[in-house]
Design a protein around this motif. Structure first.
Motif: not given
Ligand code: FAD
Ligand code: N01
Length: 566
Positions: A208-210, A375-377, A406-408
């Protein structure tokens, strides 16, 4: 020998000084609240109104929590503002005018500040202070809370309003310290803002943030390189200003809207955005009952909006897969370069497994000349270098690095505090195999400690303001009940906790959230080593509220209450 004993003496003196300082700074309250986001602010207002002495301790230098820390470009709420707001005071909701359907971070922070001013909250908040430990003293039946400022607080009750998404996750990537330029995290953004207009930027993460930050940074920066590990399903926000006419109509109907939010599945009814002019948004149709031709025609006509009317997408894996295909068909139409389109396509996991994402101009951003998608895949990140990121596909250069990683979530903030219960056991140890709570409100072994929107409650699956209000009301009523009945200690019974955990797990089974192909922060899958447990409660906001009300009405069934402690 002599210097060893000198060191010992110095250590002893240091300890004594620390103890003296703590004794001097020891303060007593009925309730200590940790965190001054929306949860902590409403707790303070409510408990103060009931006549309790309350201290709120907050690491930041002002109120707002999420909206204080997450000031990245494009940060915005994805729940209609008229519903992502407090309902506890009708004057407040009538006085406040939201300007957009979904408010941006500055406006939500302004709202948080308005609440702090309106109810004169700041005088009971210790800012710039981080809670390091909270220990329950079983003899005295109170909590002892210590902070990084050397303060000691004693209180009968301790409420953790520490947030579900308040500990930013920065993945360990080789070479992080070698990067020569500035490094940012969306979850801890500089207050003065960042001017990217003269630099090339690299961003890691497309959650969401990105997805919110990428279109805005792309407009500003010389060049933006997006490192994407897993493409997301994201829907256009269609955000727009709110008219006076809409505001007035919604305000006139607020009582009903709030009642319906509380009884709903997610705390969101999307008032004013229903199909065919209906008041509420409610998908009812079955995608399984459509033909391939009908689906193609729907995508042609409505784009991603074609998916909104079908209820079975979130319930039936076959319907979900059909929806994923429709999604990819629409995506292919939006992207000029077929290879970029393919790279952006989410595959191999269902819509609804991860937190839904809503965006403004996300896909259009990848048609810009100054944006590169990696695309890191096709070859992952190997290391960060002084000038960029080295992947298995090559080296990408930029001047500033943004982590949108993101977050823990849910347990991160709680497990970073040294919380010890009745027998000295740490919450960290008790939750080593995953969080266990009764109703997401309390943990067995940790009497008189409550968590707001804790694991095991609807929490992050809901409009959080609705869930925060419900928890704060329930906790405050409980503390008030205890005072009225001269009770000192309340603790979740082991059996009640066991049964609730089993129920939480059972309702999450066979949902899109726990599909074997699903990896999400709801499952702790974003943090290496975190147990794979689905943390929130899927049963729905309305059902959960009824359950909590029943528990309270039955004299706090499943909790052990005592005058002198157990
Ligand atoms: P927070 O706002 O996280 O506040 C917790 C506070 O506790 C923080 O200020 C933190 O500094 C403090 N704290 C934590 N640990 C300590 C400690 N040890 N000592 C002292 N202080 C401590 N939810 C929705 O429902 N709709 C949305 O659209 C939405 N958008 C979001 C967008 C972003 C970018 C993020 C990150 C989250 C979003 N959320 C959304 C979830 C959001 O977190 C909640 O809606 C809500 O703001 C949480 O309020 P809170 O007070 O419970 O927690
Ligand atoms: O975090 P995320 P977020 N190498 O965990 C990637 C709320 N919120 O901050 O999916 C490369 O969702 C990771 O990749 P993958 C909302 O509840 C709401 O974006 O793990 N990439 C993913 O793409 C939301 O769900 C709004 O493969 C790495 C990204 O980083 C929650 O906050 C706005 C990586 C992290 O996505 C969290 O969202 C913003 C690595 N080593 C936030 N490590 C609203 O609009 C991680 N990633 C309401």
């Amino acid at each position: 020998m002599q210097s060893a004993s000198l060191n010992e003496a110095r250590d002893k003196q240091d300890k004594q000084d620390k103890q003296d300082k703590q004794d001097k700074n020891r303060q007593q309250f009925d309730v200590v609240v940790v965190g001054a986001g929306f949860s902590g602010m409403y707790l303070l207002h409510k408990l103060r109104g009931l006549g309790f002495s309350v201290a709120v301790i907050e690491a930041g230098d002002d109120v707002g929590g999420t909206w204080y820390w997450n000031r990245y470009p494009g940060a915005r709420c994805d729940v209609p503002s008229m519903e992502y707001s407090f309902s506890f005071d009708d004057d407040l909701q009538q006085d406040w005018d939201w300007t957009e359907v979904m408010a941006g971070q500055p406006e939500i922070l302004k709202y948080a500040n308005h609440i702090a001013d309106r109810y004169d909250l700041r005088r009971d908040v210790r800012f710039n202070t981080r809670v390091n430990s909270a220990h329950f003293d079983a003899d005295e039946q109170h909590w002892q809370v210590t902070t990084d400022q050397g303060d000691v607080y004693q209180s009968r009750f301790c409420v953790m309003a520490t947030g579900c998404l308040s500990v930013p996750n920065t993945p360990t990537i080789d070479g992080h310290d070698d990067f020569a330029g500035p490094i940012y995290h969306t979850g801890n953004w500089p207050h003065e803002g960042v001017d990217f207009s003269t630099v090339r930027v690299g961003i890691i993460g497309t959650g969401s943030s990105g997805i919110q930050a990428i279109p805005v940074i792309a407009e500003q920066a010389q060049h933006l390189t997006v490192f994407q590990r897993t493409p997301n399903y994201t829907m256009p926000a269609h955000n727009r200003p709110l008219s006076d006419e809409f505001l007035n109509k919604a305000k006139a109907n607020y009582e009903q809207i709030r009642a319906d939010q509380r009884a709903s599945m997610t705390g969101i009814v999307s008032y004013g955005f229903g199909f065919g002019g209906a008041d509420y948004f409610e998908p009812t149709e079955s995608l399984l009952e459509t033909t391939a031709e009908q689906r193609a025609a729907l995508v042609e006509k409505k784009g991603f909006g074609a998916l909104q009317q079908f209820a079975d997408i979130s319930l039936d894996p076959t319907a979900n897969e059909l929806a994923c295909e429709m999604y990819r068909d629409q995506l292919a139409r939006l992207i000029d370069d077929p290879q970029t389109a393919d790279a952006l396509m989410p595959k191999g996991y269902p819509i609804g497994c991860k937190r839904p994402v809503i965006d403004t101009n996300y896909y259009a951003t990848f048609n810009r000349d100054n944006v590169t998608l990696v695309d890191l895949r096709r070859g992952g990140i190997e290391k960060i270098t002084a000038t960029g990121v080295q992947t298995a596909q090559g080296h990408y250069e930029f001047d500033a690095l943004v982590y949108a990683t993101g977050f823990d979530a849910m347990t991160g903030a709680l497990e970073r505090i040294d919380i010890r219960g009745r027998n000295g056991e740490t919450l960290r140890d008790v939750w080593a195999a995953g969080p266990r709570t009764y109703l997401g409100l309390q943990v067995h072994g940790f009497p008189n400690m409550f968590t707001v929107t804790g694991p095991g409650s609807p929490s992050v699956l809901s409009n959080m303001l609705v869930s925060i209000e419900q928890h704060v009301d329930w906790i405050s009523d409980c503390i008030d009940h205890m005072r009225a009945h001269q009770l000192q200690v309340i603790e979740a019974a082991a059996a009640a906790e066991e049964a609730w955990v089993a129920h939480v797990n059972q309702v999450a089974e066979n949902t899109m959230f726990t599909a074997p192909s699903c990896n999400s922060w709801y499952l702790g899958a974003n943090i290496p080593g975190k147990p794979r447990i689905f943390m929130p409660y899927v049963g729905g906001v309305g059902t959960y509220r009824d359950k909590c009300d029943e528990v309270a009405a039955a004299g706090y069934a499943g909790f052990e209450l005592s005058a002198a402690g157990t």
